[in-house]
Design a protein around this motif. Sequence first.
Motif, PDB file in Angstrom:
ATOM      1  N   THR A  40       0.744  -1.399  -0.152  1.00 28.63           N
ATOM      2  CA  THR A  40       0.165  -0.123  -0.038  1.00 28.63           C
ATOM      3  C   THR A  40       0.819   1.231   0.039  1.00 28.63           C
ATOM      4  OG1 THR A  40      -0.286   0.033   2.399  1.00 28.63           O
ATOM      5  CG2 THR A  40      -1.696  -1.264   1.171  1.00 28.63           C
ATOM      6  N   VAL A  41       2.049   1.181   0.430  1.00 25.78           N
ATOM      7  CA  VAL A  41       3.124   2.323   0.317  1.00 25.78           C
ATOM      8  C   VAL A  41       3.759   2.255  -1.218  1.00 25.78           C
ATOM      9  CG1 VAL A  41       4.938   3.220   1.272  1.00 25.78           C
ATOM     10  CG2 VAL A  41       3.323   2.229   2.761  1.00 25.78           C
ATOM     11  N   THR A  42       4.518   1.093  -1.364  1.00 32.76           N
ATOM     12  CA  THR A  42       5.369   0.896  -2.621  1.00 32.76           C
ATOM     13  C   THR A  42       4.795   0.448  -3.866  1.00 32.76           C
ATOM     14  OG1 THR A  42       5.759  -1.479  -2.159  1.00 32.76           O
ATOM     15  CG2 THR A  42       7.382   0.367  -1.124  1.00 32.76           C
ATOM     16  N   GLU A  43       3.362   0.132  -3.844  1.00 33.78           N
ATOM     17  CA  GLU A  43       2.719  -0.289  -4.925  1.00 33.78           C
ATOM     18  C   GLU A  43       1.224   0.723  -5.068  1.00 33.78           C
ATOM     19  OE1 GLU A  43       2.371  -4.378  -6.254  1.00 33.78           O
ATOM     20  OE2 GLU A  43       3.253  -5.070  -4.460  1.00 33.78           O
ATOM     21  N   LEU A  44       1.446   1.917  -4.666  1.00 30.64           N
ATOM     22  CA  LEU A  44       0.073   2.507  -4.542  1.00 30.64           C
ATOM     23  C   LEU A  44      -0.638   2.735  -5.750  1.00 30.64           C
ATOM     24  CD1 LEU A  44      -1.322   4.392  -2.458  1.00 30.64           C
ATOM     25  CD2 LEU A  44       0.087   6.482  -3.268  1.00 30.64           C
ATOM     26  N   PRO A  45      -0.142   2.661  -7.084  1.00 33.06           N
ATOM     27  CA  PRO A  45      -1.119   2.944  -7.936  1.00 33.06           C
ATOM     28  C   PRO A  45      -2.122   1.660  -8.170  1.00 33.06           C
ATOM     29  CG  PRO A  45       1.008   3.333  -8.793  1.00 33.06           C
ATOM     30  CD  PRO A  45       1.390   2.791  -7.395  1.00 33.06           C
ATOM     31  N   LEU A  46      -1.545   0.486  -7.411  1.00 33.83           N
ATOM     32  CA  LEU A  46      -2.263  -0.685  -7.613  1.00 33.83           C
ATOM     33  C   LEU A  46      -3.000  -1.240  -6.481  1.00 33.83           C
ATOM     34  CD1 LEU A  46       0.607  -2.745  -9.279  1.00 33.83           C
ATOM     35  CD2 LEU A  46      -1.608  -1.688 -10.462  1.00 33.83           C
ATOM     36  N   ARG A 140       7.440   6.684   5.761  1.00 36.01           N
ATOM     37  CA  ARG A 140       7.796   7.838   6.382  1.00 36.01           C
ATOM     38  C   ARG A 140       9.109   8.399   5.525  1.00 36.01           C
ATOM     39  NH1 ARG A 140       8.115   5.941  10.900  1.00 36.01           N
ATOM     40  NH2 ARG A 140       6.108   6.647  11.872  1.00 36.01           N
ATOM     41  N   ASN A 141      10.149   7.421   5.548  1.00 34.73           N
ATOM     42  CA  ASN A 141      11.541   7.930   5.033  1.00 34.73           C
ATOM     43  C   ASN A 141      11.603   7.821   3.552  1.00 34.73           C
ATOM     44  OD1 ASN A 141      12.072   8.081   7.866  1.00 34.73           O
ATOM     45  ND2 ASN A 141      12.515   5.961   7.850  1.00 34.73           N
ATOM     46  N   GLY A 142      10.880   7.184   2.871  1.00 36.00           N
ATOM     47  CA  GLY A 142      10.795   7.072   1.470  1.00 36.00           C
ATOM     48  C   GLY A 142      11.295   5.660   1.022  1.00 36.00           C
ATOM     49  N   PHE A 143      10.949   5.478  -0.257  1.00 35.62           N
ATOM     50  CA  PHE A 143      11.443   4.014  -0.973  1.00 35.62           C
ATOM     51  C   PHE A 143      11.910   4.258  -2.346  1.00 35.62           C
ATOM     52  CE2 PHE A 143       6.910   4.907  -1.704  1.00 35.62           C
ATOM     53  CZ  PHE A 143       6.790   4.375  -3.186  1.00 35.62           C
ATOM     54  N   THR A 144      12.535   3.694  -2.839  1.00 35.53           N
ATOM     55  CA  THR A 144      13.056   3.857  -4.398  1.00 35.53           C
ATOM     56  C   THR A 144      11.929   3.152  -5.141  1.00 35.53           C
ATOM     57  OG1 THR A 144      15.402   3.532  -3.550  1.00 35.53           O
ATOM     58  CG2 THR A 144      14.990   3.015  -5.930  1.00 35.53           C
ATOM     59  N   VAL A 145      11.498   3.830  -6.353  1.00 32.67           N
ATOM     60  CA  VAL A 145      10.360   3.647  -7.267  1.00 32.67           C
ATOM     61  C   VAL A 145      11.057   2.496  -8.191  1.00 32.67           C
ATOM     62  CG1 VAL A 145       8.873   4.396  -9.094  1.00 32.67           C
ATOM     63  CG2 VAL A 145       9.369   5.698  -7.101  1.00 32.67           C
ATOM     64  N   SER A 146      10.286   1.197  -8.245  1.00 30.47           N
ATOM     65  CA  SER A 146      10.778   0.448  -9.185  1.00 30.47           C
ATOM     66  C   SER A 146      10.210   0.650 -10.645  1.00 30.47           C
ATOM     67  CB  SER A 146      10.175  -1.115  -8.828  1.00 30.47           C
ATOM     68  OG  SER A 146       8.544  -0.964  -9.108  1.00 30.47           O
ATOM     69  N   PRO A 147      11.220  -0.092 -11.654  1.00 32.03           N
ATOM     70  CA  PRO A 147      10.753   0.406 -12.982  1.00 32.03           C
ATOM     71  C   PRO A 147       9.255   0.085 -13.273  1.00 32.03           C
ATOM     72  CG  PRO A 147      12.736  -0.779 -12.989  1.00 32.03           C
ATOM     73  CD  PRO A 147      12.287  -0.756 -11.552  1.00 32.03           C
ATOM     74  N   GLN A 148       8.674  -0.967 -12.659  1.00 32.90           N
ATOM     75  CA  GLN A 148       7.069  -1.199 -12.962  1.00 32.90           C
ATOM     76  C   GLN A 148       6.015  -0.287 -12.559  1.00 32.90           C
ATOM     77  OE1 GLN A 148       6.772  -3.685 -15.010  1.00 32.90           O
ATOM     78  NE2 GLN A 148       4.537  -4.405 -14.800  1.00 32.90           N
ATOM     79  N   ILE A 149       6.402  -0.047 -11.218  1.00 36.86           N
ATOM     80  CA  ILE A 149       5.656   1.048 -10.567  1.00 36.86           C
ATOM     81  C   ILE A 149       5.601   2.505 -11.356  1.00 36.86           C
ATOM     82  CG2 ILE A 149       4.991   2.485  -8.526  1.00 36.86           C
ATOM     83  CD1 ILE A 149       4.081  -0.597  -8.632  1.00 36.86           C
ATOM     84  N   ALA A 150       6.968   2.732 -11.761  1.00 40.25           N
ATOM     85  CA  ALA A 150       7.143   4.122 -12.609  1.00 40.25           C
ATOM     86  C   ALA A 150       6.301   3.873 -13.837  1.00 40.25           C
ATOM     87  CB  ALA A 150       8.650   4.327 -12.760  1.00 40.25           C
ATOM     88  N   ILE A 153       2.602   4.215 -12.859  1.00 35.95           N
ATOM     89  CA  ILE A 153       2.136   5.748 -12.662  1.00 35.95           C
ATOM     90  C   ILE A 153       2.087   6.601 -13.874  1.00 35.95           C
ATOM     91  CG2 ILE A 153       2.733   7.659 -11.554  1.00 35.95           C
ATOM     92  CD1 ILE A 153       4.054   6.177  -9.410  1.00 35.95           C
ATOM     93  N   GLY A 154       2.999   6.204 -14.907  1.00 34.67           N
ATOM     94  CA  GLY A 154       2.915   6.995 -16.199  1.00 34.67           C
ATOM     95  C   GLY A 154       1.707   6.643 -17.134  1.00 34.67           C
ATOM     96  N   LEU A 155       1.438   5.350 -16.775  1.00 33.12           N
ATOM     97  CA  LEU A 155       0.040   5.011 -17.452  1.00 33.12           C
ATOM     98  C   LEU A 155      -1.329   5.885 -17.275  1.00 33.12           C
ATOM     99  CD1 LEU A 155       0.236   1.158 -18.142  1.00 33.12           C
ATOM    100  CD2 LEU A 155       0.494   2.773 -19.845  1.00 33.12           C
ATOM    101  N   ILE A 156      -1.236   6.087 -15.740  1.00 34.00           N
ATOM    102  CA  ILE A 156      -2.525   6.526 -15.133  1.00 34.00           C
ATOM    103  C   ILE A 156      -2.185   8.006 -14.797  1.00 34.00           C
ATOM    104  CG2 ILE A 156      -3.290   4.463 -14.063  1.00 34.00           C
ATOM    105  CD1 ILE A 156      -2.108   5.468 -11.303  1.00 34.00           C
ATOM    106  N   LEU A 176       6.196  13.082 -13.339  1.00 35.04           N
ATOM    107  CA  LEU A 176       6.161  11.595 -13.417  1.00 35.04           C
ATOM    108  C   LEU A 176       7.556  10.995 -12.953  1.00 35.04           C
ATOM    109  CD1 LEU A 176       4.236  10.751 -16.626  1.00 35.04           C
ATOM    110  CD2 LEU A 176       3.063  10.765 -14.468  1.00 35.04           C
ATOM    111  N   PRO A 177       7.316   9.921 -12.002  1.00 32.58           N
ATOM    112  CA  PRO A 177       8.529   9.452 -11.293  1.00 32.58           C
ATOM    113  C   PRO A 177       8.976   8.485 -12.320  1.00 32.58           C
ATOM    114  CG  PRO A 177       6.756   8.371 -10.281  1.00 32.58           C
ATOM    115  CD  PRO A 177       5.974   9.534 -11.434  1.00 32.58           C
ATOM    116  N   GLN A 178      10.530   8.194 -12.202  1.00 32.74           N
ATOM    117  CA  GLN A 178      11.325   7.594 -13.058  1.00 32.74           C
ATOM    118  C   GLN A 178      11.911   6.468 -12.038  1.00 32.74           C
ATOM    119  OE1 GLN A 178      11.545   8.031 -16.433  1.00 32.74           O
ATOM    120  NE2 GLN A 178      10.000   9.472 -15.973  1.00 32.74           N
ATOM    121  N   ALA A 179      12.125   5.298 -12.549  1.00 32.72           N
ATOM    122  CA  ALA A 179      12.886   4.329 -11.932  1.00 32.72           C
ATOM    123  C   ALA A 179      14.187   4.890 -11.248  1.00 32.72           C
ATOM    124  CB  ALA A 179      13.163   2.910 -12.772  1.00 32.72           C
ATOM    125  N   GLY A 180      14.077   4.386  -9.769  1.00 31.44           N
ATOM    126  CA  GLY A 180      15.278   5.002  -9.069  1.00 31.44           C
ATOM    127  C   GLY A 180      14.985   6.185  -8.122  1.00 31.44           C
TER     128      GLY A 180
END
Length: 521
Positions: A40-46, A140-150, A153-156, A176-180
């Motif tokens: 729910t944090v790192t796959e928020l678009p899904l 709280r501290n942040g996470f690195t966006v994976s290529p798939q989630i980036a 997010i671009g699609l939506i 729009l976020p990029q991987a990394g």
Amino acid sequence: MSIRGVIAASEPHTALAGARILRRGGNAVDAIVAAKFAATVTELPLTSLGGGGVCVWGDAADGYQVLDFFAAVPGLGLGVLPTLDFAPVTVDFGQTKQVFHIGKAAAAVPGELVGLLELHRRAGRLPLHEVVATAAAWARNGFTVSPQIAMIIGLIEPIAKSTPAAARLLLAGGRLPQAGDRLANPDLGDFLQALGEGDPNSLVAQYQASLVNHFGPAQGGLLTTQDVAAYAPVVREPLHVPFGPYRVLTNPPPAAGGGLIGAGLRIAESLGIGQESFLSREHQLVVAAILATVSQIRLAGYDHRLYADPASIRALVAGDGLPAWVERARSRTHENLLGATTHISVIDAEGMAAAMTTSNGEGCGHVLPELGIHVNNFLGEDDINPAGFHRLAPGSWMSTMMSPTIVVAGDRPCFALGSGGSNRIRSAILQALLNLLLYRRPLDEALNAARLHVEDSKLWFENVGLDEGVADALQQAWPAATCFDATSMFFGGVNGVASDDGRLSGAADHRRGGVVMVAES
């Protein structure tokens, strides 16, 4: 070192959160709940705590159950509909475009938060604060966006940019976020930490009050105090599908997917398939015929029967009325595109299995203030509103294609799997099961081999690894077929784990960036 369990998920952080819990002595339910909180944090678009889902879990000693925490239709206590905040957005998938509806009136009564808490209460054994700690820290501290989630997010993008609150969660500095890139959700982090350290009931009450205050009739939504008071996850008996030496345990009515998968399995068994060369012309044509028949079953009043006569769905997969459908499939042997769902599978070293699928739709574009929770748009998705938007009676349990599945031999789990992918979920899981149980393919190949999907009279297929001439044969049999020259997330994302006499393994779908982690201690 000893193996504590194996987890397959659609994103690295999700899998890592579950693996950490297994290493600490948690069971499969602890791990899958921890992984889903992380998602729910790192796959928020899904997926989101403002969404819903389903979990099937259990073991040989205590049996198997389904916890259904999908959405309910809001509007209890409303005399007339208010002016609705409900608008279309067009999402461009490259090969095609699709219209979704967002806004506060797209939000159904969500079940994911209370569902995860209920599942942990019933079958987890580690303290809740340990289970949510990793998710809270990443929020709280942040996470690195994976290529798939980036990519997703671009699609939506139209939804991500639809409100300032959604943009703060899904965009990186307004773009729009990029991987990394790194994203954070400190409000959600604080909420999760408080959930683990304090009284969950008071935190749920705070969350529910926020839903009513910000998604109620005065704000253009439909959620009422009666809706959140009436909502509770439902424990159900799994749908049992006999299949050779196995029993396939999956999501029962009022969900749509499990019965369709079960019917497809029984049709395949009756046709005696499984001897054809894998990915050959004969293999692909017969599977397409089965998928077409499953689609016809759905069109023949199936969705109505889910509510009006659910016993008939169990009877169907037990064999009642199947011969006629088998003959239809035999005679053939001659459109929600994103599917914003995500799936996790776990088997632990003690023999407990759990499979959980959750979704937020695409999200309605609105976020609960001070909680960082993007709320679902289930009322704005065509596939789960077959009679039209805002036609279901308030208080109705919404149907879903989500079909987390456990396969048992005797009473011991052999496989746990499931998929995202909207209406393609049934096809993805059915083909994965056929590949495993009839064609005897290794788990990774079974989940990642070329797929097909049939909806009404239309066929989509992946021309990847097929024998020579197969694509031409499919196009000839289905003149309007859509051919994908590479694997595509359109066809779902099946993540699965296996236990072979206690030897644990896993495989994940490359289409959606799947990840497998073996937890050792």
